[in-house]
Design a protein around this motif. Structure first.
Motif, PDB file in Angstrom:
ATOM      1  N   ASP A  23       0.631  -1.239   0.008  1.00 38.22           N
ATOM      2  CA  ASP A  23       0.114   0.125   0.155  1.00 38.22           C
ATOM      3  C   ASP A  23       0.972   1.118  -0.053  1.00 38.22           C
ATOM      4  O   ASP A  23       0.483   2.365  -0.622  1.00 38.22           O
ATOM      5  CB  ASP A  23      -1.013   0.049   1.215  1.00 38.22           C
ATOM      6  N   GLN A  24       1.815   1.119   0.832  1.00 41.57           N
ATOM      7  CA  GLN A  24       2.930   2.478   0.927  1.00 41.57           C
ATOM      8  C   GLN A  24       3.521   2.569  -0.556  1.00 41.57           C
ATOM      9  O   GLN A  24       3.826   3.673  -0.861  1.00 41.57           O
ATOM     10  CB  GLN A  24       3.727   2.075   1.895  1.00 41.57           C
ATOM     11  N   GLU A  27       1.088   4.143  -2.888  1.00 46.04           N
ATOM     12  CA  GLU A  27       1.108   5.671  -2.599  1.00 46.04           C
ATOM     13  C   GLU A  27       2.297   6.507  -3.112  1.00 46.04           C
ATOM     14  O   GLU A  27       2.144   7.362  -3.637  1.00 46.04           O
ATOM     15  CB  GLU A  27       0.899   5.739  -1.066  1.00 46.04           C
ATOM     16  N   GLN A  30       2.030   7.061  -6.785  1.00 47.79           N
ATOM     17  CA  GLN A  30       1.141   8.264  -7.247  1.00 47.79           C
ATOM     18  C   GLN A  30       1.700   9.413  -6.968  1.00 47.79           C
ATOM     19  O   GLN A  30       1.218  10.384  -7.505  1.00 47.79           O
ATOM     20  CB  GLN A  30      -0.058   8.115  -6.114  1.00 47.79           C
TER      21      GLN A  30
END
Length: 145
Positions: A23-24, A27, A30
């Motif tokens: 998930d990190q 991110e 992004q």
């Protein structure tokens, strides 16, 4: 914003990512134009396709702060992908530590050609590790789906 000081002994090198770290990573992706829009499903599939993974995690915050991965045939070619350092950790030497780790990894050190893509402004950084953009006669080609 406080200036981060790199303490190599404090950062942990991870060779795989757990779910919160994926998930990190998504991110982190992004935040950059070249990886923006990547989905978790696609990132999980890319990581599952094999090849060495290099992830530095700040144990104090359990935070992914740098990442790279490679794909290799084990002899002739290794492509290094997704070299990324969290913006708050840039200019601390972490990018250099990441590249030093990748370039000295046993799975990659004896590969005949280690290659990567980068923007023109990053050429001087990668030249420190022996990369060159002087590849007479070669052309970068792409077919998108």
């Amino acid at each position: 914003m406080n200036k981060i000081t790199l303490d190599k002994s404090r950062l942990g090198l991870h060779r795989s990512l757990n779910d919160p770290q994926v998930d990190q990573l998504v991110e982190l992706f992004q935040q950059e134009w070249w990886t923006r829009g990547r989905t978790k499903v696609d990132v999980v599939n890319a990581l599952a396709s094999g090849g060495p993974v290099f992830a530095f995690v700040d144990p104090d915050a359990d935070e992914l702060v740098a990442f790279a991965r490679a794909i290799t045939d084990g002899v002739y070619k290794a492509m290094i992908f997704d070299i990324i350092v969290k913006s708050t950790w840039r200019n601390t030497g972490l990018g250099g530590l990441l590249m030093e780790t990748v370039m000295n990894d046993p799975a990659l050190i004896n590969i005949k050609h280690r290659e990567l893509y980068c923007l023109a402004e990053m050429v001087p950084f990668y030249q420190k590790w022996g990369f060159t953009d002087e590849l007479t006669g070669l052309h970068f080609m792409r077919k998108s789906v």
